[in-house]
Design an enzyme around this catalytic site. Structure first.
Site, PDB file in Angstrom:
ATOM      1  N   TRP A 140      48.551  69.696  39.948  1.00 38.16           N
ATOM      2  CA  TRP A 140      49.164  70.509  38.889  1.00 38.16           C
ATOM      3  C   TRP A 140      48.476  71.867  38.799  1.00 38.16           C
ATOM      4  O   TRP A 140      47.395  72.034  39.367  1.00 38.16           O
ATOM      5  CB  TRP A 140      49.077  69.784  37.523  1.00 38.16           C
ATOM      6  CG  TRP A 140      50.189  70.175  36.606  1.00 38.16           C
ATOM      7  CD1 TRP A 140      50.119  70.975  35.519  1.00 38.16           C
ATOM      8  CD2 TRP A 140      51.565  69.798  36.756  1.00 38.16           C
ATOM      9  NE1 TRP A 140      51.374  71.127  34.963  1.00 38.16           N
ATOM     10  CE2 TRP A 140      52.276  70.412  35.711  1.00 38.16           C
ATOM     11  CE3 TRP A 140      52.280  69.016  37.676  1.00 38.16           C
ATOM     12  CZ2 TRP A 140      53.655  70.284  35.553  1.00 38.16           C
ATOM     13  CZ3 TRP A 140      53.649  68.879  37.516  1.00 38.16           C
ATOM     14  CH2 TRP A 140      54.319  69.503  36.465  1.00 38.16           C
ATOM     15  N   ASP A 196      48.905  80.512  33.781  1.00 38.79           N
ATOM     16  CA  ASP A 196      49.629  81.070  32.646  1.00 38.79           C
ATOM     17  C   ASP A 196      50.463  79.982  31.969  1.00 38.79           C
ATOM     18  O   ASP A 196      50.529  78.849  32.447  1.00 38.79           O
ATOM     19  CB  ASP A 196      50.514  82.235  33.103  1.00 38.79           C
ATOM     20  CG  ASP A 196      51.671  81.778  33.976  1.00 38.79           C
ATOM     21  OD1 ASP A 196      51.486  80.859  34.803  1.00 38.79           O
ATOM     22  OD2 ASP A 196      52.778  82.322  33.837  1.00 38.79           O
ATOM     23  N   GLU A 199      52.708  77.967  33.997  1.00 43.52           N
ATOM     24  CA  GLU A 199      52.031  77.084  34.965  1.00 43.52           C
ATOM     25  C   GLU A 199      52.193  77.539  36.406  1.00 43.52           C
ATOM     26  O   GLU A 199      52.225  76.733  37.320  1.00 43.52           O
ATOM     27  CB  GLU A 199      52.538  75.635  34.823  1.00 43.52           C
ATOM     28  CG  GLU A 199      52.722  75.197  33.388  1.00 43.52           C
ATOM     29  CD  GLU A 199      52.904  73.693  33.234  1.00 43.52           C
ATOM     30  OE1 GLU A 199      54.010  73.224  33.511  1.00 43.52           O
ATOM     31  OE2 GLU A 199      51.947  73.008  32.870  1.00 43.52           O
ATOM     32  N   GLU A 200      52.327  78.842  36.616  1.00 39.07           N
ATOM     33  CA  GLU A 200      52.591  79.346  37.968  1.00 39.07           C
ATOM     34  C   GLU A 200      51.521  80.296  38.495  1.00 39.07           C
ATOM     35  O   GLU A 200      51.179  80.252  39.672  1.00 39.07           O
ATOM     36  CB  GLU A 200      53.951  80.070  37.989  1.00 39.07           C
ATOM     37  CG  GLU A 200      55.121  79.124  37.756  1.00 39.07           C
ATOM     38  CD  GLU A 200      56.447  79.847  37.585  1.00 39.07           C
ATOM     39  OE1 GLU A 200      56.428  81.084  37.410  1.00 39.07           O
ATOM     40  OE2 GLU A 200      57.485  79.168  37.613  1.00 39.07           O
ATOM     41  N   GLU A 423      66.238  73.228  27.977  1.00 42.53           N
ATOM     42  CA  GLU A 423      65.268  74.291  28.250  1.00 42.53           C
ATOM     43  C   GLU A 423      65.975  75.612  28.531  1.00 42.53           C
ATOM     44  O   GLU A 423      65.619  76.671  28.028  1.00 42.53           O
ATOM     45  CB  GLU A 423      64.420  73.892  29.458  1.00 42.53           C
ATOM     46  CG  GLU A 423      63.375  74.900  29.867  1.00 42.53           C
ATOM     47  CD  GLU A 423      62.647  74.438  31.130  1.00 42.53           C
ATOM     48  OE1 GLU A 423      63.256  74.480  32.223  1.00 42.53           O
ATOM     49  OE2 GLU A 423      61.486  74.005  31.019  1.00 42.53           O
TER      50      GLU A 423
END
Ligand SMILES: *[C@@H]1O[C@H](CO)[C@@H](O)[C@H](O)[C@H]1NC(C)=O
Ligand SMILES: *[C@@H]1O[C@H](CO)[C@@H](O)[C@H](O)[C@H]1NC(C)=O
Ligand SMILES: *[C@@H]1O[C@H](CO)[C@@H](O)[C@H](O)[C@H]1NC(C)=O
Ligand SMILES: *[C@@H]1O[C@H](CO)[C@@H](O)[C@H](O)[C@H]1NC(C)=O
Length: 578
Positions: A140, A196, A199-200, A423
């Site tokens: 992750w 960030d 999550e990238e 989303e």
């Protein structure tokens, strides 16, 4: 140009009528649905929380494509910040049991050893856990250092309320240890790189820095209130360092660069979310903390929103003073790269927060930096201070209200009658995409609606802060100029054979807006058209591209493009023809 702006303004007024009643109706019907949707995702009693443990928030019940059936520290804290704010402000006092369960769950989660470490070796930066409160051990983007800051902020808001109810023993015995763990982590690790909030990107991130700063300021206040003074000096020092570092994200092109890494434009909902999650009404339109109504945050909002106008077909044909669907960042390709509910709602919330302040302080300031934003609502407005008795104040604030409502109306248009919010919604037809029932979508709905109703969250200490690192934005005047900067303008423009692209603008070097003498761009790197011009340094420059074909001439659509030139060196501006 004047005529068309006037017409636009008239049309906007006409639209405001229909739109504000549409939004009133949506707020009334969607509020209870959003609250129910949010509570359904909290275990164990939530109807969609799929066996999550007590107080555990699932990001979404979706378990395939995408699998969001986990609990994120960030999302959970954002959700409980809403419940705590609504409880402590007396809006909904039915959720005390849920809040207590959340606290109990975080006592457990904080201690779970995980791939980021143990509680003392970095484990608090772990982004997500299984919903049975065990560690998620797959690959992750970790660590994500915004989680502890957001969680401590929610817990401190709760603690301050309990202290006001004379329940200090619970605060000292149960909440303070949790808060202290999180804030020691923030104080010790803020200057390390982080993924960030999307999550990238692994670098430094504006949202993370902004909420880390807030959390330490709030933590210092609580520590003093509880007599836990041993942490005060370290947390205060690091808060000062964070506030300094926060300034470095400012991009002289008039917006906040979301991440120091990532190789993107930096235009990102990250920055709008940071502004609303650090709103402090006591600080007014303070630019140092990027308050929602500060000129830096408004210039940033305009840049962010405009970045989505040409890339989502559901936005096509919308004038620049009309709300549009917005997503995370224009380069986004996740699930096809679509608008998100929570990012579109964040824009409305920043604008509602701004209206709260302007109406409260009874004036608003238009600076050279926020001028292009305010010109959306009054093409003839100039830099200055407008008190609430002026017609300009009325024109601008009602224009902003209509604009803000437009973002909510965009969400309303793409909400099914059940009120369910996923989303994302499709950039081409508005249909729901990606994870169903995203808990954060519901939270974002509730906070936007509350801001629209004038709800003011508790202060966290943004008022009166100073920093030797404060940025110079040229706000107020037009900026002083000394020397020049070499600026390369690149514009992505598809043309037909025989058609050329030109530029003109507000300074001598750009022909003072004269289209007849506008500068021609080179098509050597077609479809990128390019030219390099020496412009005055430290100056706000407005400009537009023009298309010429034979005797026909077409301006880019409004508003004017704007750059704030740096103090020296060279600068590359990358635009897309509008
Ligand atoms: C203090 O607050 C906690 C958490 O809600 C609650 O469990 C406890 O009963 C309260 N104590 C008093 C004395 O009100
Ligand atoms: C650490 O702080 C310094 C000084 O503000 C800054 O230049 C640097 O980019 C920061 N690094 C990270 C990863 O936050
Ligand atoms: C508003 O602008 C005036 C100058 O026009 C300035 O003196 C004043 O400090 C500004 N006020 C705020 C709150 O920014
Ligand atoms: C424009 O793109 C170039 C790379 O092609 C980059 O170096 C530059 O920083 C970009 N300008 C801005 C303002 O983002």
């Amino acid at each position: 140009m004047l005529l068309s702006s006037t017409l636009c303004a008239l049309l906007a007024v006409g639209k405001a009528w229909g739109q504000s009643s549409t939004v009133d109706a949506y707020v009334a019907s969607q509020s209870p649905l959003a609250k129910a949707g949010l509570l359904a995702n909290i275990g164990p009693s939530g109807s969609k929380s799929m066996g999550a443990k007590s107080g555990i928030v699932v990001a979404s019940p979706s378990s395939v494509n995408p699998d969001y059936l986990y609990t994120w520290t960030r999302d959970s804290a954002v959700v409980f910040q809403v419940l705590v704010d609504q409880f402590t402000l007396g809006i909904d006092t039915s959720t005390r049991g849920e809040i207590d369960n959340y606290v109990a769950s975080q006592v457990i989660i904080q201690q779970v050893s995980n791939p980021s470490g143990t509680i003392t070796t970095g484990g608090l930066g772990e982004p997500k856990f299984n919903i049975d409160e065990t560690a998620f051990t797959g690959a992750w983007g970790r660590p994500q250092r915004d989680g502890p800051a957001l969680r401590s902020t929610a817990l401190i808001t709760w603690a301050n309320f309990l202290i006001s109810e004379s329940n200090t023993s619970y605060v000292t015995n149960t909440l303070w240890p949790l808060i202290q763990n999180d804030l020691n982590y923030v104080a010790q690790n803020w200057n390390q790189s982080t993924f960030d909030l999307w999550e990238e990107v692994d670098s430094s991130s504006f949202f993370t820095t902004a909420i880390q700063h807030r959390s330490l300021r709030q933590g210092v206040q609580l520590a003093n209130a509880l007599g836990q003074t041993s942490v005060v000096s370290s947390w205060s020092t690091q808060a000062g360092n964070l506030l300094c570092f926060l300034q470095s994200y400012w991009n002289t092109a008039g917006y906040i660069t979301a991440n120091t890494g990532g190789g993107r434009s930096g235009k990102d909902a990250n920055t709008v979310l940071a502004s609303i999650h650090t709103f402090d009404a006591a600080a007014g339109c303070d630019a140092l903390t990027f308050q929602p109504c500060s000129d830096v945050a408004l210039s940033n909002l305009l840049t962010y929103v405009n970045a989505f106008r040409s890339i989502y077909s559901i936005n096509s044909g919308l004038a620049n003073n009309v709300a549009a669907a917005t997503g995370r960042y224009p380069e986004d390709s996740y699930m096809g790269g679509n608008p998100w509910y929570l990012t579109t709602l964040a824009v409305s919330e920043q604008l509602y927060d701004s209206l709260i302040i302007w109406n409260q302080q009874k004036f608003l300031n238009v600076t050279s930096l926020s001028l292009p934003f305010f010109q959306l609502f009054d093409a003839s407005v100039t830099v200055g201070t407008y008190t609430s008795t002026s017609t300009t104040f009325t024109t601008l604030t009602s224009g902003v209200k209509t604009f803000a409502d437009g973002f909510v109306a965009t969400v309303a248009e793409h909400t099914p009658s059940s009120g369910s919010l996923s989303e994302q919604y499709s950039k081409s037809d508005g249909s729901q995409l990606s994870a169903a029932d995203l808990t954060w979508s519901y939270a974002a709905t509730l906070t936007s609606f509350d801001a629209r109703a004038g709800v003011i969250p508790a202060s966290w200490g943004a008022k009166g802060l100073t920093s030797s690192c404060s940025i110079s934005t040229g706000g107020g005047g037009g900026g002083s100029s000394s020397g020049t900067v070499s600026v390369t303008f690149n514009v992505d423009a598809t043309t037909v054979f025989g058609e050329n692209i030109y530029i003109c603008g507000s300074v001598d070097a750009l022909q003072n807006w004269d289209p007849d003498t506008a500068l021609i761009l080179s098509a050597a790197n077609y479809p990128i058209w390019s030219t390099t011009v020496n412009l005055p340094a430290n100056t706000q420059v407005q400009y537009k591209y023009i298309r010429k074909f034979g005797s026909s001439l077409t301006w880019e659509s409004d508003p004017n493009d704007v750059i704030n030139t740096p103090s020296g060196g060279s600068f590359i501006e990358n635009d897309t023809w509008r």
